[in-house]
Design a protein around this motif. Structure first.
Motif, mmCIF file in Angstrom:
data_model
loop_
_atom_site.group_PDB
_atom_site.id
_atom_site.type_symbol
_atom_site.label_atom_id
_atom_site.label_comp_id
_atom_site.label_asym_id
_atom_site.label_seq_id
_atom_site.Cartn_x
_atom_site.Cartn_y
_atom_site.Cartn_z
ATOM 1 N N LEU A 65 11.297 -29.352 -68.106
ATOM 2 C CA LEU A 65 9.676 -29.091 -67.541
ATOM 3 C C LEU A 65 10.269 -29.147 -66.138
ATOM 4 O O LEU A 65 9.473 -28.297 -65.250
ATOM 5 N N LYS A 68 11.625 -26.231 -64.478
ATOM 6 C CA LYS A 68 10.658 -25.046 -64.326
ATOM 7 C C LYS A 68 9.698 -25.326 -63.377
ATOM 8 O O LYS A 68 8.706 -24.528 -63.306
ATOM 9 N N LYS A 70 7.347 -27.615 -63.547
ATOM 10 C CA LYS A 70 6.028 -28.089 -64.651
ATOM 11 C C LYS A 70 6.070 -29.322 -64.382
ATOM 12 O O LYS A 70 6.894 -30.160 -64.244
ATOM 13 N N ASP A 71 4.695 -30.040 -64.869
ATOM 14 C CA ASP A 71 4.505 -31.332 -64.768
ATOM 15 C C ASP A 71 5.372 -32.100 -65.922
ATOM 16 O O ASP A 71 4.678 -31.964 -67.114
ATOM 17 N N GLU A 99 1.695 -36.624 -61.932
ATOM 18 C CA GLU A 99 2.634 -35.527 -61.652
ATOM 19 C C GLU A 99 3.308 -35.438 -60.692
ATOM 20 O O GLU A 99 4.618 -34.991 -60.837
ATOM 21 N N LYS A 103 7.480 -35.707 -60.912
ATOM 22 C CA LYS A 103 8.355 -34.584 -60.414
ATOM 23 C C LYS A 103 9.716 -35.041 -59.406
ATOM 24 O O LYS A 103 10.672 -34.693 -59.419
ATOM 25 N N THR A 208 5.275 -15.205 -68.531
ATOM 26 C CA THR A 208 5.781 -16.136 -67.327
ATOM 27 C C THR A 208 5.996 -15.151 -66.401
ATOM 28 O O THR A 208 5.839 -15.378 -65.114
ATOM 29 N N GLU A 211 2.898 -14.146 -64.423
ATOM 30 C CA GLU A 211 2.496 -15.039 -63.911
ATOM 31 C C GLU A 211 3.160 -15.521 -62.384
ATOM 32 O O GLU A 211 2.697 -15.486 -61.492
#
Length: 311
Positions: A65, A68, A70-71, A99, A103, A208, A211
């Motif tokens: 995650l 990529k 993401k959180d 978050e 990260k 994806t 997006e």
């Protein structure tokens, strides 16, 4: 599973086809480490206790995650809970992450998890995994020597010669398909044929990509897929392009046409990402199923290609 995309570019009445084969990543890796409830078996084998396996599996998902963008905070907090249970409520890793913190602290958190597990379990496999993580923590992913550095040639763009190192992103880590590399403006792409062999949601790569392209202001088609098609996909989808955005033909490997409506999940399970070897029979079956996606849709493919090239 592996995925493939075919790029068709129409320019000066010529058709250019490129095949891209990205790699799918999955946390299923730790499903192939034998788990045991007997901690004594861990010392000289590839076994790990179930509690450790569950934590390591979540740790892999957390790192993926983070890679990529993401959180990963929910998974970090889940790991904290598991470690707290393992420590009998005395774990020092009880503080929750938000978050931003999650990260920023993925690498030290990962190494700390291995330290905590080492307190409870003695396993050479755990030690190896810890050292691999320590090595990866010092490695800058995708950074390579730039062989064009300081090249004196006016044909080479200046931005390619300025830096000694260049950073690359693996398509498998980015979105498990090579859409971004074929969508460079210079390639003037008109049609992408996506033969999706990904494990899990057969539309995840194209959704994806849409997006990501939206965030990067790269022209890309709108992708609208009925929710039920994620588990029971058809064998042919066309996402029409517009203006500078290419059209996308998307063909999931396992679908209701070549596998049967009630057999899609069975086929997916049979050919999972970490299936290490295939028998001759499995290879023949897979080739037959994949081949049907082309033979069954030959006329549709030809129709869409002709539409693009204007004949």
């Amino acid at each position: 599973m592996f995925g493939a995309n075919v790029l068709i570019k129409v320019k000066h009445q010529c058709t250019f086809i490129s095949v891209l084969v990205p790699l799918d990543f999955s946390s299923d890796l730790f499903h192939h480490i034998r788990c045991t409830k007997d901690e004594k078996e861990c010392k000289d084998s590839t076994s790990l206790p179930i509690a450790a396996c569950l934590i390591l599996e979540t740790l892999v998902e957390m790192n993926l995650l983070a890679v990529k963008g993401k959180d990963p905070s929910d998974l970090q907090n889940d790991i904290r809970t598991k470690l707290n249970e393992l420590d009998g409520g005395e774990s020092q890793m009880v503080e929750k992450s938000d978050e931003t913190d999650a990260k920023l602290n993925v690498t030290p958190f990962t190494l700390e998890v291995f330290e905590r597990l080492s307190v409870h379990f003695s396993s050479w496999l755990l030690d190896v995994l810890k050292h691999v993580c320590e090595w990866l923590a010092e490695w800058i992913w995708g950074r390579k020597y730039n062989f064009l550095h300081n090249v004196k040639d006016e044909r080479v763009p200046s931005f390619l010669v300025e830096s000694e190192k260049r950073d690359f992103v693996d398509a498998g880590l980015l979105l498990n398909a090579g859409y971004i590399s074929v969508l460079r403006q210079e390639r003037d792409v008109d049609l992408i044929i996506s033969l999706d062999f990904s494990e899990g949601d057969p539309f995840l790569t194209v959704k994806t990509a849409a997006e990501l392209c939206k965030n990067l202001n790269i022209p890309f088609t709108e992708v609208d897929v009925p929710s039920e098609d994620s588990t029971t996909p058809k064998d042919f989808y066309v996402f029409e392009g517009h203006e500078k955005a290419p059209s996308v033909i998307h063909i999931p490997l396992f679908n209701t046409v070549n596998c049967g409506a009630d057999k899609v999940e069975e086929w997916r399970g049979k050919y999972s990402t970490f299936q290490l070897s295939y028998s001759a029979e499995m290879i023949d079956d897979l080739l037959e199923v994949a081949g049907k996606n082309i033979t069954n849709n030959k006329e549709k493919l030809v129709k869409e290609i002709r539409k693009i090239i204007g004949t």
